[in-house]
Design a protein around this motif. Sequence first.
Motif, PDB file in Angstrom:
ATOM      1  N   ARG A   1     -10.198   2.738   0.780  1.00 17.37           N
ATOM      2  CA  ARG A   1     -10.863   2.247  -0.426  1.00 17.37           C
ATOM      3  C   ARG A   1     -12.209   1.600  -0.089  1.00 17.37           C
ATOM      4  N   LYS A   2     -12.274   0.922   1.023  1.00 14.88           N
ATOM      5  CA  LYS A   2     -13.556   0.339   1.437  1.00 14.88           C
ATOM      6  C   LYS A   2     -14.596   1.428   1.680  1.00 14.88           C
TER       7      LYS A   2
ATOM      8  N   GLY B   1     -11.726   0.897 -10.299  1.00 12.06           N
ATOM      9  CA  GLY B   1     -11.511   0.035  -9.141  1.00 12.06           C
ATOM     10  C   GLY B   1     -12.694   0.095  -8.189  1.00 12.06           C
ATOM     11  N   GLN B   2     -13.234   1.299  -7.980  1.00 15.03           N
ATOM     12  CA  GLN B   2     -14.432   1.443  -7.159  1.00 15.03           C
ATOM     13  C   GLN B   2     -15.633   0.772  -7.824  1.00 15.03           C
TER      14      GLN B   2
ATOM     15  N   THR C   1      -6.159   0.488   2.421  1.00 14.24           N
ATOM     16  CA  THR C   1      -7.184  -0.549   2.284  1.00 14.24           C
ATOM     17  C   THR C   1      -8.511  -0.101   2.882  1.00 14.24           C
TER      18      THR C   1
ATOM     19  N   ARG D   1      -7.320  -5.480  -7.752  1.00 12.95           N
ATOM     20  CA  ARG D   1      -8.543  -4.911  -8.329  1.00 12.95           C
ATOM     21  C   ARG D   1      -8.335  -3.462  -8.763  1.00 12.95           C
ATOM     22  N   ASP D   2      -7.706  -2.661  -7.908  1.00 13.51           N
ATOM     23  CA  ASP D   2      -7.525  -1.246  -8.224  1.00 13.51           C
ATOM     24  C   ASP D   2      -6.505  -1.033  -9.339  1.00 13.51           C
TER      25      ASP D   2
ATOM     26  N   GLY E   1     -15.395  -2.870  -7.185  1.00 12.05           N
ATOM     27  CA  GLY E   1     -15.759  -3.120  -5.795  1.00 12.05           C
ATOM     28  C   GLY E   1     -17.245  -2.961  -5.555  1.00 12.05           C
TER      29      GLY E   1
ATOM     30  N   GLU F   1     -10.846  -7.314  -3.473  1.00 11.17           N
ATOM     31  CA  GLU F   1      -9.685  -6.449  -3.703  1.00 11.17           C
ATOM     32  C   GLU F   1      -8.443  -7.212  -4.129  1.00 11.17           C
TER      33      GLU F   1
ATOM     34  N   SER G   1      -1.747   0.068  -3.851  1.00  8.10           N
ATOM     35  CA  SER G   1      -2.868  -0.368  -4.678  1.00  8.10           C
ATOM     36  C   SER G   1      -3.188  -1.810  -4.290  1.00  8.10           C
ATOM     37  N   ASN G   2      -4.007  -2.448  -5.084  1.00 12.70           N
ATOM     38  CA  ASN G   2      -4.248  -3.883  -4.971  1.00 12.70           C
ATOM     39  C   ASN G   2      -4.584  -4.392  -6.366  1.00 12.70           C
TER      40      ASN G   2
ATOM     41  N   TYR H   1      -2.620  -7.132  -1.854  1.00 14.52           N
ATOM     42  CA  TYR H   1      -2.113  -5.761  -1.802  1.00 14.52           C
ATOM     43  C   TYR H   1      -0.896  -5.636  -2.702  1.00 14.52           C
TER      44      TYR H   1
END
Length: 275
Positions: A269-270, A178-179, A266, A203-204, A182, A188, A200-201, A191
């Motif tokens: 993760r950013k 996921g990272q 959120t 993407r993750d 990103g 992302e 999670s979202n 949610y």
Amino acid sequence: MANPFLLATALLVVAGNALAAETAPRASVIEADPQVTQAPLTPEADGFIDPLRELKFNPGLDQREFERSTLEALNVYDPLESVNRRIYHFNYRLDQWVLLPLVSGYQYVTPSFVRTGVSNFFNNLGDVPNLFNSVLQLKAKRSAEITARLMFNTIIGVGGLWDPATSMGLPRQSEDFGQTLGFYGVPEGPYLMLPVLGPSNLRDTTGLVVDYAGEQAVNYLNVAEASENHPEIFALRVVDKRYTTKFRYGQLNSPFEYEKVRYVYTQARKLQIAE
């Protein structure tokens, strides 16, 4: 010729009288006006002055407006919020009735050094996708550090039961697909609250699937294959994951816990992607 000292003295006397004449009426006005005069704050029993005791709150403050503006600041793209909230409630009950009792029993029947060894072992397995994603993100230094961790912990640490790498200045660093997505600019998406797994979202969640598939394909230390024949290994990993996760549902003691968890996840993760 006049004495300069006497002249200066005379000027000071005249100026002082003029200043006294100017300020005296003002002082009398202030003393006569009870609305302007404020009683001095007296110290409390402990010798300190509490200025907040004189604080006046506006009774006309609209609390609902305040709460609404606060929630807007925590806003995250969540088109499936109604479903996510139900899953959040399900996770809360599952955690309360199943997972946390299992963790309590696990702590009761195992000494701390055994639990530490189990956590180290599964963390060592997790360094495989960490290395994979670190390489994909072109992080040369971090990739070298994770490679060294795997070697030291697997060989010296007896398959990862012991973690000598951390004491050697190689702490565990988390990287996932996921990272990686990103890192390359993949948004992302909406949610998501996943059953059991938590926030999670889109993407993750995709990253979780890829990381799991990669771990199964690598089959490091033959654990993936052994888990197919011994599901207790997978169960132990689930219990260990909950044991090492410090978050507890309801710990925020807020009716807006869902919004806060969503926002914190959120933003966290950013920050991880930006490292």
